[in-house]
Motif scaffolding. Structure first.
Motif, PDB file in Angstrom:
ATOM      1  N   THR A 301       0.839  -1.199   0.000  1.00  0.00           N
ATOM      2  CA  THR A 301       0.000   0.000   0.000  1.00  0.00           C
ATOM      3  C   THR A 301       0.872   1.247   0.000  1.00  0.00           C
ATOM      4  OG1 THR A 301      -0.148  -0.103   2.421  1.00  0.00           O
ATOM      5  CG2 THR A 301      -1.937  -1.095   1.156  1.00  0.00           C
ATOM      6  N   SER A 302       0.368   2.320  -0.588  1.00  0.00           N
ATOM      7  CA  SER A 302       1.112   3.569  -0.711  1.00  0.00           C
ATOM      8  C   SER A 302       1.115   4.317   0.616  1.00  0.00           C
ATOM      9  CB  SER A 302       0.463   4.444  -1.783  1.00  0.00           C
ATOM     10  OG  SER A 302      -0.825   4.855  -1.357  1.00  0.00           O
ATOM     11  N   THR A 309      -5.848   4.752   6.067  1.00  0.00           N
ATOM     12  CA  THR A 309      -6.349   3.711   6.971  1.00  0.00           C
ATOM     13  C   THR A 309      -6.247   4.143   8.427  1.00  0.00           C
ATOM     14  OG1 THR A 309      -4.180   2.610   6.945  1.00  0.00           O
ATOM     15  CG2 THR A 309      -5.822   1.858   5.359  1.00  0.00           C
ATOM     16  N   ASP A 310      -5.185   4.883   8.767  1.00  0.00           N
ATOM     17  CA  ASP A 310      -5.067   5.387  10.144  1.00  0.00           C
ATOM     18  C   ASP A 310      -6.232   6.313  10.471  1.00  0.00           C
ATOM     19  OD1 ASP A 310      -2.728   3.998  10.525  1.00  0.00           O
ATOM     20  OD2 ASP A 310      -1.421   5.697  10.096  1.00  0.00           O
ATOM     21  N   GLN A 311      -6.602   7.173   9.517  1.00  0.00           N
ATOM     22  CA  GLN A 311      -7.706   8.093   9.773  1.00  0.00           C
ATOM     23  C   GLN A 311      -9.042   7.349   9.863  1.00  0.00           C
ATOM     24  OE1 GLN A 311      -9.365  11.372   6.956  1.00  0.00           O
ATOM     25  NE2 GLN A 311      -7.958  12.436   8.334  1.00  0.00           N
ATOM     26  N   VAL A 312      -9.242   6.361   9.012  1.00  0.00           N
ATOM     27  CA  VAL A 312     -10.490   5.593   9.039  1.00  0.00           C
ATOM     28  C   VAL A 312     -10.642   4.866  10.372  1.00  0.00           C
ATOM     29  CG1 VAL A 312     -11.708   3.633   8.032  1.00  0.00           C
ATOM     30  CG2 VAL A 312     -10.657   5.337   6.543  1.00  0.00           C
ATOM     31  N   GLY A 461       8.089   9.362   1.756  1.00  0.00           N
ATOM     32  CA  GLY A 461       9.498   9.020   1.702  1.00  0.00           C
ATOM     33  C   GLY A 461       9.997   8.923   0.276  1.00  0.00           C
ATOM     34  N   ARG A 462      11.285   8.986   0.154  1.00  0.00           N
ATOM     35  CA  ARG A 462      11.964   8.920  -1.132  1.00  0.00           C
ATOM     36  C   ARG A 462      12.442   7.492  -1.367  1.00  0.00           C
ATOM     37  NH1 ARG A 462      17.840  11.798  -1.686  1.00  0.00           N
ATOM     38  NH2 ARG A 462      18.289  11.365  -3.886  1.00  0.00           N
ATOM     39  N   GLY A 463      12.359   7.008  -2.620  1.00  0.00           N
ATOM     40  CA  GLY A 463      12.808   5.658  -2.936  1.00  0.00           C
ATOM     41  C   GLY A 463      11.657   4.673  -2.957  1.00  0.00           C
ATOM     42  N   ASP A 464      11.962   3.399  -3.244  1.00  0.00           N
ATOM     43  CA  ASP A 464      10.941   2.369  -3.349  1.00  0.00           C
ATOM     44  C   ASP A 464      10.353   2.057  -1.979  1.00  0.00           C
ATOM     45  OD1 ASP A 464      11.374   2.146  -6.066  1.00  0.00           O
ATOM     46  OD2 ASP A 464      12.869   0.554  -5.841  1.00  0.00           O
ATOM     47  N   LYS A 465       9.040   1.917  -1.946  1.00  0.00           N
ATOM     48  CA  LYS A 465       8.354   1.497  -0.724  1.00  0.00           C
ATOM     49  C   LYS A 465       8.224  -0.016  -0.778  1.00  0.00           C
ATOM     50  CE  LYS A 465       4.412   2.902   2.138  1.00  0.00           C
ATOM     51  NZ  LYS A 465       3.705   1.656   2.441  1.00  0.00           N
ATOM     52  N   THR A 466       8.842  -0.711   0.146  1.00  0.00           N
ATOM     53  CA  THR A 466       8.953  -2.170   0.063  1.00  0.00           C
ATOM     54  C   THR A 466       7.919  -2.920   0.888  1.00  0.00           C
ATOM     55  OG1 THR A 466      10.591  -2.141   1.854  1.00  0.00           O
ATOM     56  CG2 THR A 466      11.417  -2.028  -0.407  1.00  0.00           C
ATOM     57  N   ALA A 467       7.129  -2.222   1.672  1.00  0.00           N
ATOM     58  CA  ALA A 467       6.130  -2.894   2.506  1.00  0.00           C
ATOM     59  C   ALA A 467       5.041  -1.910   2.875  1.00  0.00           C
ATOM     60  CB  ALA A 467       6.777  -3.472   3.771  1.00  0.00           C
ATOM     61  N   SER A 468       3.911  -2.450   3.279  1.00  0.00           N
ATOM     62  CA  SER A 468       2.822  -1.607   3.763  1.00  0.00           C
ATOM     63  C   SER A 468       3.117  -1.163   5.195  1.00  0.00           C
ATOM     64  CB  SER A 468       1.498  -2.370   3.719  1.00  0.00           C
ATOM     65  OG  SER A 468       1.202  -2.790   2.418  1.00  0.00           O
ATOM     66  N   LYS A 469       2.561  -0.030   5.553  1.00  0.00           N
ATOM     67  CA  LYS A 469       2.676   0.497   6.913  1.00  0.00           C
ATOM     68  C   LYS A 469       4.129   0.692   7.348  1.00  0.00           C
ATOM     69  CE  LYS A 469      -1.589   1.042   8.278  1.00  0.00           C
ATOM     70  NZ  LYS A 469      -2.082   2.356   8.691  1.00  0.00           N
TER      71      LYS A 469
END
Length: 895
Positions: A301-302, A309-312, A461-469
């Protein structure tokens, strides 16, 4: 055998003997008794069995149609255009419902062929299947072949959900009896299509997918309605054992089962020989692997969705009264549809520019998140991390950092560290080591539509996001706001209720906090009396702190709370608040929302990541209408905006400027450039960009321009096709001509005659705040050149001019200051007339001649003095005329 006469008589005698007759009678009685007991046992056993069966059936749960339908559905996130951007799913909830008419007939027949080939014929239970399974069990000694129908399996999965915990044969038998009974009852109420539809939406199909729709998207990346025969057979093959027959991890096993599915379909007449052959030739598993690679990347997830999701979750707790557990279950198991505020085009721009190396002045460095668990020789365990590594090396080298020039260097450093810390007998436990590399410096960015409060894009953040949360630097990480806080903590409350205006001045001169700590400006200069507008434009620290001190830190602190900052603590209520020196820092999201309040004419809107949440049935669960409150008067907001426009056009933020749109904003840096920020807005959007190292490493001077460069790159692209707008001036804004050195009404002949040039300017004011007093920092005096005091008639060298009073030595005003007391004390050196020296003649004159010569000289001196005085008066008149003309020209220019 002997058949003689004697033998026959002997035999008759034995048969008719008394003993024989008694034995026969006993045998008959015993046999009758045995038959009676057996009959009684059958009767009693039958009754008992019937009673037991009836008890089991009576104990069966009451069901309605809803009980047989599947529960647990994934939730879907949509962007502003209605396109799916993410799915939120917990284990056992990855289900997307599909109706029977959306499911291809090949998919339906594939399931029937492999699971229940007489499905369309039986009444809920398959007697032939039961008999077949029983015979096979008796002959093989293994009762492993199932005889459950699709109807029974539907009930097993949706009604008898505790079957996995059955601990005895009796439990299993009881459940089977109830299952079969309810299957017959269910088939009396609903159609075969209803049963098959619910079954196809229920079954576990591996990879945390439930139902054929979720499986179709997971394995083939398309809707179930688009499946062909070969693909349908793959999915049908999974049902027997979702782990062993997984087409991703065990394609060979699945292929064997798929062949059986296709054979059964051919045997039952569901497909032709040609269709069978085409399906068998299909290289379907290569396609599955390609889709799997893409899906694994998409499953992360982005940053936006993480914040959403935190807000929900919090809104479920605050607005619906859910517990935290209930909130999580509703989100990940409730089949919700969340209509987010994310603008996909803007989000794409933000992602691109944050990761564009051309926006950074230096090549990226690499840090890492490191975890190591070691089992010691004695069986104990020890944990290591990058923080342990830092402590280990910084004990000998205080400058040691985990930021490296390349990923290879970072990896080598970790290996060297392991070699140093691991002892003989140590071994790394299974899955005990993990490394995640991160680009440095990092960046965070948030874009909000200030008129609605909608967060349209967010980058954590900068760069690839490798995991959710993962670490979300925009929504959850706090950093020091630096000078971006000046506008919010000092100038906003000062203008709104502190009695000051943009024209009000503070003396920018050497200054210390109340605790004695000295304070300096970023350029180490002191400007003297400085208006607040100029202090905002050039980010002057001393003026800011003096402003907050004048209005009181309590006032500034309360305004910050109204701006929506939730990380403040009571200890932050001090003078350092003006410069963003706070205990916990702020989130990029909350800082953006605060600046959006200024852009929104002083009205704060709680940042929104979604507009509505719909439940599984399409009903509105939460209508997320804007939550607003006033922070500033609209006039205050406009005045601050106008001052921040100067920041962009001529101050510290010129690097963000782009054409064809009005821009206002504020730069910010913290000690040793650990944080660099730009917070700004247009009439359309508010954006804040932060940059810095995750471990708070100082940044070299001249390398902190990238937040401004990214801000300009993002916002210029967002506004490419938007109509030019300016900020709308409220009707209660007026103007007045004031002196820049006092903030009060300008005085002709004084404020425009400052030795450095005219100090008169036209400034904007909210109605009712225009100053009524005249400048009291400029004076026009004649002083003695020798004493610096007011000149007397006896001072031989007098200087007339405009001076500054009330200022502080050490600032830029110092050369133009009158010394203390100069305006009230007269020259102490020249208090009596000066005596002219008498030159005695070389020869004697009569008394009358000498006296006459002296009188002539005195007359000549008086005439010279009168001539000088007349010239001074003429000069002053000329100056007054020039000042009037200059004033007229200034007014014409301002208009």
């Amino acid at each position: 055998m002997n058949y003689g006469k004697n033998s026959t008589k002997k035999r008759e005698k034995e048969l008719t003997s008394k003993g024989t007759m008694i034995r026969k009678k006993f045998s008959i009685i015993f046999l009758k008794t045995l038959l009676f007991c057996l009959f009684a046992f059958i009767i009693v056993g039958g009754c008992a069995g019937f009673g037991l069966m009836k008890g089991v059936i009576d104990a069966a749960p009451e069901i309605n149609l809803a009980d047989a339908t599947p529960t647990g559905f994934l939730s879907t996130v949509l962007d502003k255009e209605g396109k799916q951007t993410a799915t939120l799913v917990a284990t056992g909830s990855n289900r997307v419902y599909a109706t029977i008419d959306e499911i291809p007939i090949e998919m339906q027949h594939a399931i029937v062929a492999i699971e229940d080939e007489r499905f369309y014929e039986h009444n809920g239970i398959d007697l032939k299947g039961i008999l077949r399974a029983g015979v096979k069990g008796i002959t093989s000694g293994k009762f492993s072949e199932g005889a459950s129908t699709i109807t029974q399996q539907l009930l097993k999965n949706n009604v008898f959900t505790s079957w996995t915990s059955e601990s005895s044969f009796a439990d299993k038998l009881q459940r089977k009896i109830q299952e079969q009974y309810l299957a017959i009852q269910l088939e009396k109420k609903v159609s075969k299509d209803w049963i098959l539809e619910n079954y196809l939406n229920t079954i576990n199909l591996g990879q945390n997918t439930l139902g054929v729709q979720a499986a179709s998207r997971r394995y083939f990346g398309k809707d179930v309605s688009e499946l062909n025969l070969s693909e349908s057979a793959v999915i049908a093959s999974i049902t027997q054992n979702p782990s062993r027959l997984n087409p991703i991890s065990n394609p060979d096993k699945n292929a064997e089962r798929r062949e059986k599915v296709l054979n059964n379909m051919l045997k039952l007449g569901y497909i032709s020989e040609g269709e069978y052959n085409s399906a068998m030739k299909d290289d379907v598993y290569d396609r599955i692997q390609v889709v799997n690679t893409q899906t694994e990347e998409e499953d992360v997830t982005s940053y936006f969705v993480d914040a959403l999701t935190d807000q929900v979750i919090q809104d479920f707790i605050d607005q619906l009264g859910y517990t935290e557990t209930q909130a999580y279950k509703a989100l990940y198991n409730g089949g919700l549809t969340i209509e987010s505020t994310q603008d996909p085009a803007i989000q794409a721009i933000c992602d691109e520019e944050v990761n564009n190396l051309e926006n950074y002045p230096t090549a990226p460095k690499y840090s890492f998140s490191y975890r190591l668990t070691v089992e010691k020789a004695d069986g104990s365990y020890k944990n290591y991390s990058e923080q342990t590594m830092l402590y280990y090396y910084q004990a000998h080298n205080a400058d040691y950092s985990v930021n490296f020039a390349s990923q290879e260097e970072a990896s080598a450093a970790i290996e060297a560290y392991k070699a140093e810390i691991m002892e003989p007998g140590d071994k790394i436990v299974e899955n005990g080591e993990s490394i995640t590399y991160t680009l440095q410096p990092q960046t965070a960015l948030t874009v909000i539509n200030q008129s609605t409060g909608e967060v349209v894009a967010l980058v954590g953040g900068r760069g690839d996001k490798t995991a959710s949360k993962t670490l979300n630097r925009a929504a959850s990480t706090t950093r020091q706001p630096g000078s971006t806080y000046k506008v919010l903590a000092a100038y906003a409350p000062a203008l709104d209720s502190g009695g000051l205006t943009l024209a009000s001045v503070q003396d920018d001169a050497p200054y210390s906090y109340e605790n004695g700590t000295s304070l300096r400006n970023y350029d180490n200069s002191f400007r003297g009396f400085t208006p607040l507008r100029e202090a905002i434009t050039h980010s002057i620290n001393i003026v800011t702190v003096k402003t907050l001190t004048e209005i009181g830190t309590n006032l500034g602190f309360s305004y910050l709370q109204d701006f929506g900052f939730t990380t403040l603590v009571d200890d932050d209520n001090n003078q350092a608040l003006a410069l963003g020196g706070i205990t916990n820092g702020v989130t990029n999201l909350e800082l953006t929302a605060a600046y959006a309040s200024v852009a929104n004419e002083g009205t704060y809107i709680r940042p929104r990541f979604y507009t509505r949440i719909l439940d599984h049935d399409g009903n509105v669960l939460i209508d997320n209408t804007p939550q607003t409150h006033g922070v500033l008067k609209s006039s205050t907001a406009w005045l601050l905006t106008d001052a921040m426009k100067d920041v962009v056009t001529s101050g510290t933020g010129t690097a963000v400027n782009f054409p064809n749109m009005e821009i206002a904003g504020k730069t910010g840096t913290t000690t040793k450039n650990r944080d660099a920020l730009f917070a700004g807005f247009t009439p359309y959007y508010t954006c804040v960009v932060w940059g810095g190292y995750d471990d708070n490493t100082p940044q070299a001077g001249g390398t902190t321009s990238y937040p401004k460069k990214i801000w300009r790159a993002v916002m210029s692209r967002i506004h490419e096709n938007l109509e030019y707008k300016d900020f709308v001036m409220p009707s209660d804004i007026t103007t007045a001509t004031v002196c820049k050195k006092s903030g009060k009404l300008a005085v002709a002949g004084l404020c425009d005659c400052d030795p450095r040039g005219s100090m008169i300017q036209t400034e904007y004011f909210a109605e009712g705040t225009v100053p009524t007093e005249h400048c009291d920092h400029h004076v026009n005096v004649t002083v003695c050149a020798e004493s610096g005091m007011l000149a007397t008639d006896f001072c031989p060298n007098r200087v007339s001019g405009v001076y500054i009073i009330g200022g502080t030595p050490g600032s830029a005003d110092e050369p133009y200051l009158l010394s203390e007391g100069s305006t009230t004390n007269t020259c102490p050196l020249h208090t009596t007339p000066q005596q002219e020296p008498v030159n005695l003649p070389d020869i004697d004159f009569e008394d009358g001649e000498v006296r006459k010569d002296k009188e002539d000289k005195n007359d000549d001196k008086k005439e010279d003095i009168n001539d000088d005085k007349k010239q001074d008066d003429d000069k002053k008149e000329d100056q007054k005329e020039d000042q009037k003309e200059d004033q007229k020209n200034d007014n014409d220019s301002d208009d």
